[in-house]
Design a protein around this motif. Structure first.
Motif, PDB file in Angstrom:
ATOM      1  N   GLN A  14      30.883  45.417  37.805  1.00  0.00           N
ATOM      2  CA  GLN A  14      30.403  44.082  37.759  1.00  0.00           C
ATOM      3  C   GLN A  14      31.224  43.216  38.843  1.00  0.00           C
ATOM      4  OE1 GLN A  14      29.246  42.141  34.079  1.00  0.00           O
ATOM      5  NE2 GLN A  14      30.000  44.082  32.944  1.00  0.00           N
ATOM      6  N   THR A  15      32.556  43.383  39.057  1.00  0.00           N
ATOM      7  CA  THR A  15      33.232  42.588  40.088  1.00  0.00           C
ATOM      8  C   THR A  15      32.611  43.223  41.485  1.00  0.00           C
ATOM      9  OG1 THR A  15      35.192  44.210  39.883  1.00  0.00           O
ATOM     10  CG2 THR A  15      35.244  42.111  38.789  1.00  0.00           C
ATOM     11  N   SER A  16      32.314  44.437  41.513  1.00  0.00           N
ATOM     12  CA  SER A  16      31.679  44.927  42.767  1.00  0.00           C
ATOM     13  C   SER A  16      30.563  44.148  43.257  1.00  0.00           C
ATOM     14  CB  SER A  16      31.442  46.402  43.120  1.00  0.00           C
ATOM     15  OG  SER A  16      32.970  47.063  42.835  1.00  0.00           O
ATOM     16  N   ARG A  17      29.631  44.188  42.163  1.00  0.00           N
ATOM     17  CA  ARG A  17      28.331  43.345  42.362  1.00  0.00           C
ATOM     18  C   ARG A  17      28.789  41.778  42.762  1.00  0.00           C
ATOM     19  NH1 ARG A  17      26.404  46.488  38.195  1.00  0.00           N
ATOM     20  NH2 ARG A  17      26.663  44.631  36.683  1.00  0.00           N
ATOM     21  N   THR A  29      37.533  32.724  37.451  1.00  0.00           N
ATOM     22  CA  THR A  29      36.745  32.430  36.528  1.00  0.00           C
ATOM     23  C   THR A  29      35.769  33.451  35.988  1.00  0.00           C
ATOM     24  OG1 THR A  29      36.662  30.069  37.272  1.00  0.00           O
ATOM     25  CG2 THR A  29      35.095  30.333  35.852  1.00  0.00           C
ATOM     26  N   PHE A  30      35.148  34.124  36.734  1.00  0.00           N
ATOM     27  CA  PHE A  30      34.099  35.137  36.381  1.00  0.00           C
ATOM     28  C   PHE A  30      34.915  36.174  35.952  1.00  0.00           C
ATOM     29  CE2 PHE A  30      32.419  39.182  37.590  1.00  0.00           C
ATOM     30  CZ  PHE A  30      31.031  39.321  37.250  1.00  0.00           C
ATOM     31  N   SER A  31      36.061  36.606  36.300  1.00  0.00           N
ATOM     32  CA  SER A  31      36.738  37.727  35.802  1.00  0.00           C
ATOM     33  C   SER A  31      37.296  37.121  34.222  1.00  0.00           C
ATOM     34  CB  SER A  31      37.981  38.167  36.892  1.00  0.00           C
ATOM     35  OG  SER A  31      37.220  38.593  37.911  1.00  0.00           O
ATOM     36  N   ILE A  32      37.800  36.073  34.185  1.00  0.00           N
ATOM     37  CA  ILE A  32      38.415  35.849  32.956  1.00  0.00           C
ATOM     38  C   ILE A  32      37.238  36.003  31.933  1.00  0.00           C
ATOM     39  CG2 ILE A  32      39.394  34.157  31.641  1.00  0.00           C
ATOM     40  CD1 ILE A  32      41.027  33.441  34.538  1.00  0.00           C
ATOM     41  N   THR A 143      44.205  49.414  35.191  1.00  0.00           N
ATOM     42  CA  THR A 143      43.183  49.560  36.082  1.00  0.00           C
ATOM     43  C   THR A 143      42.202  48.295  36.613  1.00  0.00           C
ATOM     44  OG1 THR A 143      42.544  51.983  35.277  1.00  0.00           O
ATOM     45  CG2 THR A 143      40.847  50.859  36.667  1.00  0.00           C
ATOM     46  N   ILE A 144      42.079  47.376  35.461  1.00  0.00           N
ATOM     47  CA  ILE A 144      41.657  46.303  35.889  1.00  0.00           C
ATOM     48  C   ILE A 144      42.597  45.159  36.744  1.00  0.00           C
ATOM     49  CG2 ILE A 144      40.929  43.965  34.610  1.00  0.00           C
ATOM     50  CD1 ILE A 144      39.580  45.816  32.513  1.00  0.00           C
ATOM     51  N   ARG A 145      43.992  45.275  36.284  1.00  0.00           N
ATOM     52  CA  ARG A 145      44.921  44.577  36.924  1.00  0.00           C
ATOM     53  C   ARG A 145      44.782  45.086  38.422  1.00  0.00           C
ATOM     54  NH1 ARG A 145      51.329  44.857  36.607  1.00  0.00           N
ATOM     55  NH2 ARG A 145      51.869  43.178  37.780  1.00  0.00           N
ATOM     56  N   LEU A 146      44.977  46.219  38.763  1.00  0.00           N
ATOM     57  CA  LEU A 146      44.946  46.702  40.133  1.00  0.00           C
ATOM     58  C   LEU A 146      43.555  46.013  40.897  1.00  0.00           C
ATOM     59  CD1 LEU A 146      46.052  50.404  39.827  1.00  0.00           C
ATOM     60  CD2 LEU A 146      47.390  48.380  40.793  1.00  0.00           C
ATOM     61  N   ARG A 147      42.323  46.072  40.172  1.00  0.00           N
ATOM     62  CA  ARG A 147      41.191  45.569  40.755  1.00  0.00           C
ATOM     63  C   ARG A 147      41.266  44.011  41.011  1.00  0.00           C
ATOM     64  NH1 ARG A 147      37.090  45.784  43.927  1.00  0.00           N
ATOM     65  NH2 ARG A 147      35.298  44.844  43.391  1.00  0.00           N
ATOM     66  N   LEU A 148      41.677  43.552  40.033  1.00  0.00           N
ATOM     67  CA  LEU A 148      42.011  41.991  40.415  1.00  0.00           C
ATOM     68  C   LEU A 148      43.066  41.735  41.620  1.00  0.00           C
ATOM     69  CD1 LEU A 148      42.511  40.870  36.487  1.00  0.00           C
ATOM     70  CD2 LEU A 148      40.771  40.022  38.011  1.00  0.00           C
ATOM     71  N   LYS A 149      44.043  42.376  41.595  1.00  0.00           N
ATOM     72  CA  LYS A 149      44.954  42.065  42.907  1.00  0.00           C
ATOM     73  C   LYS A 149      44.299  42.566  44.033  1.00  0.00           C
ATOM     74  CE  LYS A 149      49.462  42.808  42.340  1.00  0.00           C
ATOM     75  NZ  LYS A 149      50.804  43.411  42.240  1.00  0.00           N
ATOM     76  N   GLU A 150      43.545  43.532  43.826  1.00  0.00           N
ATOM     77  CA  GLU A 150      42.823  44.205  45.358  1.00  0.00           C
ATOM     78  C   GLU A 150      42.094  42.933  45.792  1.00  0.00           C
ATOM     79  OE1 GLU A 150      40.475  48.084  46.230  1.00  0.00           O
ATOM     80  OE2 GLU A 150      39.581  46.748  44.666  1.00  0.00           O
ATOM     81  N   ILE A 151      41.156  42.455  44.802  1.00  0.00           N
ATOM     82  CA  ILE A 151      40.027  41.622  45.470  1.00  0.00           C
ATOM     83  C   ILE A 151      40.786  40.231  45.738  1.00  0.00           C
ATOM     84  CG2 ILE A 151      38.239  40.117  44.671  1.00  0.00           C
ATOM     85  CD1 ILE A 151      37.122  42.451  43.356  1.00  0.00           C
ATOM     86  N   LEU A 152      41.899  39.865  44.855  1.00  0.00           N
ATOM     87  CA  LEU A 152      42.455  38.597  45.380  1.00  0.00           C
ATOM     88  C   LEU A 152      43.077  38.676  46.770  1.00  0.00           C
ATOM     89  CD1 LEU A 152      43.802  37.563  41.744  1.00  0.00           C
ATOM     90  CD2 LEU A 152      42.086  36.264  43.233  1.00  0.00           C
ATOM     91  N   THR A 153      43.938  39.899  46.816  1.00  0.00           N
ATOM     92  CA  THR A 153      44.769  40.247  48.321  1.00  0.00           C
ATOM     93  C   THR A 153      43.564  40.113  49.387  1.00  0.00           C
ATOM     94  OG1 THR A 153      46.401  41.270  47.019  1.00  0.00           O
ATOM     95  CG2 THR A 153      46.140  41.574  49.531  1.00  0.00           C
ATOM     96  N   TYR A 154      42.636  40.703  48.941  1.00  0.00           N
ATOM     97  CA  TYR A 154      41.649  40.742  50.069  1.00  0.00           C
ATOM     98  C   TYR A 154      40.874  39.409  50.370  1.00  0.00           C
ATOM     99  CZ  TYR A 154      36.966  41.671  52.369  1.00  0.00           C
ATOM    100  OH  TYR A 154      35.923  41.743  53.319  1.00  0.00           O
ATOM    101  N   SER A 155      40.933  38.683  49.435  1.00  0.00           N
ATOM    102  CA  SER A 155      40.235  37.266  49.634  1.00  0.00           C
ATOM    103  C   SER A 155      41.229  36.582  50.201  1.00  0.00           C
ATOM    104  CB  SER A 155      40.006  36.756  48.262  1.00  0.00           C
ATOM    105  OG  SER A 155      40.828  36.393  47.675  1.00  0.00           O
TER     106      SER A 155
END
Length: 283
Positions: A14-17, A29-32, A143-155
């Motif tokens: 869902q975060t990929s979409r 906001t979406f992730s929470i 796994t979710i934490r790593l995904r959150l950090k990945e997108i936030l770092t990228y952004s």
């Protein structure tokens, strides 16, 4: 696949979409909201450390907690004491912890640090009923934490590059000379405002090299020394220096004047092309 594995996979999907369709500003906001639904929490929120003296609640469910101000120091001490790892409270301490004002009515909670400079945040999730945080649950959360950090770092990297690009473009557009860059990749080029006006383009910014080459050919056709320019161009493209300065392009039209033209190679690990500089000739 266990229930917790499927929840982690659902979060990633869902975060990929979302990542393809929406702006980074709404990501937390979406992730929470997504975490609340996946984990069926009774409280879910973000705590952002705004400065040394202020931590603020954001994206809270229940919403009445939004904008609640907390003292960041005891929360930081809690995070440091746990090595900035996720904290799992199957039973919330009854007193003396940094989040007692938020969690006094709950039985279990987890705290997910998101140490992504320059904005450090934590995500807090709590349950009214006691929870069991087994290995599968913890693997899902990590796994979710790593995904959150990945997108936030990228952004944050994207935002940094956008600021640099905006600053660069603002500087280039204020230079009075016409600047034309044509990348050797055949797909990208760029002009500033004076160059867009000189070449009669729709506006400054990114342009296809084919469009720029055609516009420069049209410009050259209006010169009174086109044959001379052509000969100089042949020497330019065949020379080892691959550059030329004090190259005069003469125009009969008083509106277009005459220009001193410079062409320089641009070579770096990321960019390879030519920069053309058209400077109005005085007198």
């Amino acid at each position: 696949m266990t229930s917790w594995e499927s929840k982690a996979l659902s979060f990633i999907n869902q975060t990929s979409r979302w990542d393809k369709d929406k702006h980074i500003s709404s990501f937390l906001t979406f992730s929470i909201n997504l975490l609340k639904n996946l984990f069926q929490t009774n409280i879910t929120l973000q705590i952002e450390f705004e400065d040394e003296s202020t931590a603020r609640v954001k994206n809270a469910s229940p919403t009445y907690l939004d904008d609640m101000v907390l003292d960041p120091e005891p929360i930081r001490k809690l995070l440091y004491s746990n090595g900035f790892k996720t904290i799992y409270w199957q039973s919330i301490p009854t007193a003396g912890h940094a989040l007692k004002d938020l969690l006094q009515a709950f039985s279990s909670a987890i705290i997910i640090p998101l140490a992504t400079e320059p904005t450090n945040s934590i995500i807090l999730m709590g349950w009214s009923e006691p929870m069991t945080f087994n290995n599968s649950f913890q693997e899902c959360v990590e796994t979710i934490r790593l995904r959150l950090k990945e997108i936030l770092t990228y952004s944050q990297q994207q935002q940094h590059f956008q600021k640099v690009a905006s600053r660069y473009a603002a500087i280039m557009h204020t230079i009075p000379h016409a600047l034309i860059f044509i990348n050797n990749d055949g797909f990208s080029g760029w002009v500033n405002q004076p160059a867009a006006e000189l070449l009669h383009l729709s506006g400054p910014g990114e342009q296809l090299p084919a469009i720029l080459s055609d516009a420069m050919l049209q410009l050259r056709s209006k010169t009174t020394n086109a044959a001379e320019i052509y000969q100089e161009a042949m020497r330019l493209f065949s020379s080892q220096q691959n550059s030329i300065t004090s190259w005069e392009w003469k125009f009969a039209s008083p509106e277009e004047m005459s220009y001193n033209v410079t062409c320089l190679p641009v070579l770096s690990q990321q960019v390879s092309g030519r920069l053309w500089i058209f400077e109005k000739k005085q007198g």
